[in-house]
Design a protein around this motif. Structure first.
Motif, short mmCIF file in Angstrom:
data_model
loop_
_atom_site.label_atom_id
_atom_site.label_comp_id
_atom_site.label_asym_id
_atom_site.label_seq_id
_atom_site.Cartn_x
_atom_site.Cartn_y
_atom_site.Cartn_z
N ALA A 1 66.41 93.29 -12.41
CA ALA A 1 66.58 94.20 -13.55
C ALA A 1 65.49 95.24 -13.48
CB ALA A 1 66.53 93.44 -14.87
N ASN A 2 65.85 96.46 -13.85
CA ASN A 2 64.89 97.57 -13.80
C ASN A 2 64.66 98.12 -15.20
OD1 ASN A 2 64.46 100.83 -13.10
ND2 ASN A 2 63.42 99.40 -11.76
N SER A 3 63.42 98.39 -15.52
CA SER A 3 63.09 98.92 -16.84
C SER A 3 63.45 100.40 -16.94
CB SER A 3 61.59 98.75 -17.09
OG SER A 3 60.86 99.71 -16.35
N PRO A 4 63.41 100.96 -18.15
CA PRO A 4 63.46 102.42 -18.27
C PRO A 4 62.20 103.01 -17.64
CG PRO A 4 63.86 101.35 -20.40
CD PRO A 4 63.35 100.29 -19.46
N ASP A 5 62.16 104.33 -17.52
CA ASP A 5 60.94 105.01 -17.12
C ASP A 5 60.11 105.24 -18.39
OD1 ASP A 5 61.56 105.19 -14.44
OD2 ASP A 5 62.58 107.11 -14.68
N PHE A 6 58.87 104.80 -18.36
CA PHE A 6 57.97 105.04 -19.48
C PHE A 6 57.02 106.16 -19.08
CE2 PHE A 6 59.08 100.50 -19.38
CZ PHE A 6 59.72 100.39 -20.60
#
Length: 263
Positions: free
Chosen positions: A119-124
C-alpha cells in the motif's frame, strides 16, 4: 528493492526542473507543469512476482489492507503539511536501470523486481519549503523473503550500484527525454546514511540528482529509509527539491512511528 527503484524513477519524472529553477516549491505545480510525464509513476510494469501463498485474491486483498493500516498519515505531521494523491501509472520507464542494478549487486532480476502486496500513502508536502514525504508498506510471505529484500538495501554495494545504474548513459538520456527538451541530468551520487534509531531492522540511503534546464540546475535530494519488522517492510522517502535539509526531528519521528506500526 523494486519499490525503491520505482520511487527514484517516479521522482525524476514528476519533479520539473523548470519550476524548481524558477523558485517554485509547490509539488502540485511541478506535477501540472510535467503534464503527461506526471502519470509515469510508482506502479510497476516489470514482472510481477507474487508468492503462491498470496496468489489468491482474498489473501492478497487482506495483505493490502494490513499494509494500509501501517502507513503514515497526515495527522503524523506538524501544522502546515498537506496531502495529495500519490501519482501512479503504468510505464516501462520503471524498468530503466534495473539491468544495471542487478548486474552490479550480483542478484537476479526477479529478486530486484520482487513486488509483494503493498500500500502506498498519499504524498505529504510542505509547499513553502519544497519538502515531501511518501510511505510504502509491503507484506512479505515469510521471514526469508523479508531478510532477502532488506539485504538489497543494506548491502555494502547498494549505494554504489544505485549510482552506477542512474549514471548509465542510456538511462540518463531516457530520463532526460521524459523530462522534456533541453533537460540534462548531471552526475548522480548515492551514499549510505546512519541507520535510523528504531527498535527493528533499518537502513538508510541518500540520492542526489542534479537536473539542468535553460542554464539553471536544481538538485533533487532523496533519503530512503527502509524499515523491516517480521513480515512487514516500510520504505519512507524524504524528498527536497529546494535545497533545504529535511528536519531531523520530524524524520526521526516518522521513522519511529513507521516502525511501531509494522509490529
Amino acid at each position: 528493492m523494486h519499490r525503491y527503484w520505482e520511487v527514484c524513477v517516479g521522482t525524476l519524472l514528476r519533479r520539473s526542473p523548470r519550476d524548481s529553477a524558477c523558485g517554485s516549491t509547490s509539488l502540485r505545480s511541478m506535477r501540472r507543469r510535467c503534464g503527461v510525464v506526471a502519470a509515469v509513476l510508482v506502479v510497476s510494469t516489470a514482472a510481477l512476482y507474487i508468492p503462491a501463498a498470496l496468489a489468491h485474491a482474498s489473501s492478497n486483498g487482506a495483505a493490502i489492507d494490513e499494509a494500509k493500516r501501517a502507513l503514515i498519515v497526515l495527522t503524523d505531521f506538524p501544522k502546515g503539511w498537506k496531502s495529495s494523491p500519490s501519482g501512479s501509472g503504468n510505464s516501462g520507464s520503471n524498468n530503466l536501470g534495473v539491468k544495471q542494478m542487478t548486474a552490479c549487486l550480483g542478484v537476479s532480476q526477479n529478486v530486484v523486481n520482487y513486488n509483494p502486496p503493498s500500500a502506498n500513502s498519499p504524498d505529504f508536502d510542505q509547499q513553502r519549503s519544497g519538502l515531501s514525504v511518501n510511505d510504502d508498506v509491503e507484506i512479505f510471505p515469510n521471514a526469508s523473503v523479508a531478510t532477502q529484500q532488506f539485504g538489497l538495501y543494506s548491502a555494502r554495494r547498494a549505494p554504489t550500484c544505485m549510482a552506477v545504474a542512474f549514471n548509465t548513459p542510456s538511462v540518463k538520456s531516457q530520463f532526460a527525454r521524459q523530462l522534456g527538451a533541453g533537460v540534462t541530468i548531471g552526475k548522480v551520487t548515492s551514499a549510505r546514511l546512519p541507520s535510523p534509531h528504531v527498535p527493528v531492522r533499518a537502513t538508510s540511503l541518500s540520492l542526489a540528482i542534479p537536473i539542468r534546464d535553460s542554464g539553471s540546475t536544481v538538485t533533487i535530494s532523496m533519503t530512503i529509509v527502509i524499515i523491516v519488522s517480521t513480515l512487514k517492510g516500510s520504505e519512507l522517502t524524504f524528498i527536497s527539491t529546494s535545497g533545504k535539509v529535511f528536519p531531523a526531528t520530524l524524520e526521526s519521528r516518522l521513522d519511529l512511528l513507521s516502525a511501531e506500526r509494522l509490529n
